[in-house]
Design an enzyme around this catalytic site. Structure first.
Site, PDB file in Angstrom:
ATOM      1  N   HIS A   1      38.497  31.029 -39.101  1.00 39.91           N
ATOM      2  CA  HIS A   1      37.570  31.945 -38.443  1.00 39.91           C
ATOM      3  C   HIS A   1      36.948  32.858 -39.485  1.00 39.91           C
ATOM      4  CE1 HIS A   1      41.253  34.331 -38.588  1.00 39.91           C
ATOM      5  NE2 HIS A   1      40.576  35.415 -38.249  1.00 39.91           N
TER       6      HIS A   1
ATOM      7  N   HIS B   1      36.684  36.179 -40.159  1.00 38.39           N
ATOM      8  CA  HIS B   1      37.057  37.532 -40.603  1.00 38.39           C
ATOM      9  C   HIS B   1      37.205  37.590 -42.119  1.00 38.39           C
ATOM     10  CE1 HIS B   1      38.610  38.576 -36.314  1.00 38.39           C
ATOM     11  NE2 HIS B   1      37.325  38.814 -36.452  1.00 38.39           N
TER      12      HIS B   1
END
Length: 263
Positions: free
Chosen positions: A56, A58
């Site tokens: 992901h 982040h």
């Protein structure tokens, strides 16, 4: 079974170096949030990076990509279709089967922590399966809702709970002891969680990681995989002062409790 090297970096992150064949130098880099630690580990273990795999967007999972690509310009980057992931070459959504050299991985859609979170699963024929769960499933815990929803995360964790109990779970953070403090606040009489806490305390005192964990262990100690059980429901109802009709309602209240929990 894949050979996996953990790279501890930042405050509590793990980046994973995955070797399909421990006799060969090719390694695949999971979620490099900082390049320096990855480069040092590659040099220490005499490994050649073959690709970067992202769960992901982040920053603590992607900030190392730009420097790694400067060092290794041909290094492909795989991950969700998200503009916050720099230099992404191949987009994944879940449901794909990746064959990268000798490495074969199933890509799993794991929405919840973020809407487009994915994970990577190795279905080994010669040992336990290996799951790279990013920030979705931690030992004794799960990820916060940072763009995703409680129903999505609940469904995701229910699907992961259907994997074999001996599946090894490689999460991206060393959160185990703090998660266990919450798990034992929810379920103080869980003897396995108490014993697991003692084992993890010993590991951490010796500078050893608590990961990987086994899925079967998580199903016995992790309250987020146990929201369907009467004792978890009763504990959460005592905390909230209300009646919770479904396991999703229990899970949602449990996640909110954890968000504000202070040990």
């Amino acid at each position: 079974m894949l050979s996996v090297i953990g790279v501890s970096a930042l405050q509590d992150n793990y980046f994973w170096l995955v070797q399909p064949d421990p006799q060969e130098p090719q390694a695949y880099i999971l979620d490099p949030g900082e390049a320096g630690a990855v480069l040092a580990a590659l040099a220490e273990h005499r490994l050649i990076p073959a690709a970067i795999l992202i769960t992901h967007h982040h920053h603590d999972h992607v900030d190392g990509i730009v420097r790694l690509k400067k060092e290794f310009p041909q290094l492909p980057v795989y991950g969700p279709d998200n503009p916050a992931i720099p230099l992404l070459d191949h987009t994944l959504a879940g449901g794909e089967s990746l064959q990268l050299g000798q490495l074969k991985l199933d890509v799993l859609a794991l929405p919840g922590h973020t809407p487009d979170h994915i994970g990577y699963l190795s279905r080994s024929n010669s040992g336990p399966w290996q799951l790279f769960s990013g920030d979705t499933l931690f030992s004794a815990g799960c990820g916060r809702l940072l763009g995703g929803t409680a129903p999505d995360l609940h469904r995701t964790l229910q699907r992961l709970a259907e994997l074999p109990d001996d599946t090894l779970v490689y999460a991206s953070h060393e959160y185990t002891l703090s998660n266990l403090r919450f798990a034992l606040a929810v379920e103080p009489d869980n003897e396995e969680a108490l014993a697991y806490q003692a084992r993890v305390q010993q590991l951490r005192s010796q500078g050893q990681p608590s990961l990987p964990t086994r899925l079967g262990t998580e199903k016995r100690i992790n309250p987020f995989l146990r929201a369907h059980l009467p004792q978890i429901r009763a504990s959460v109802e005592r905390q909230t002062g209300g009646n919770l009709a479904t396991s999703l309602e229990v899970f949602t209240a449990l996640r909110q409790w954890k968000d504000h929990f202070s040990s």
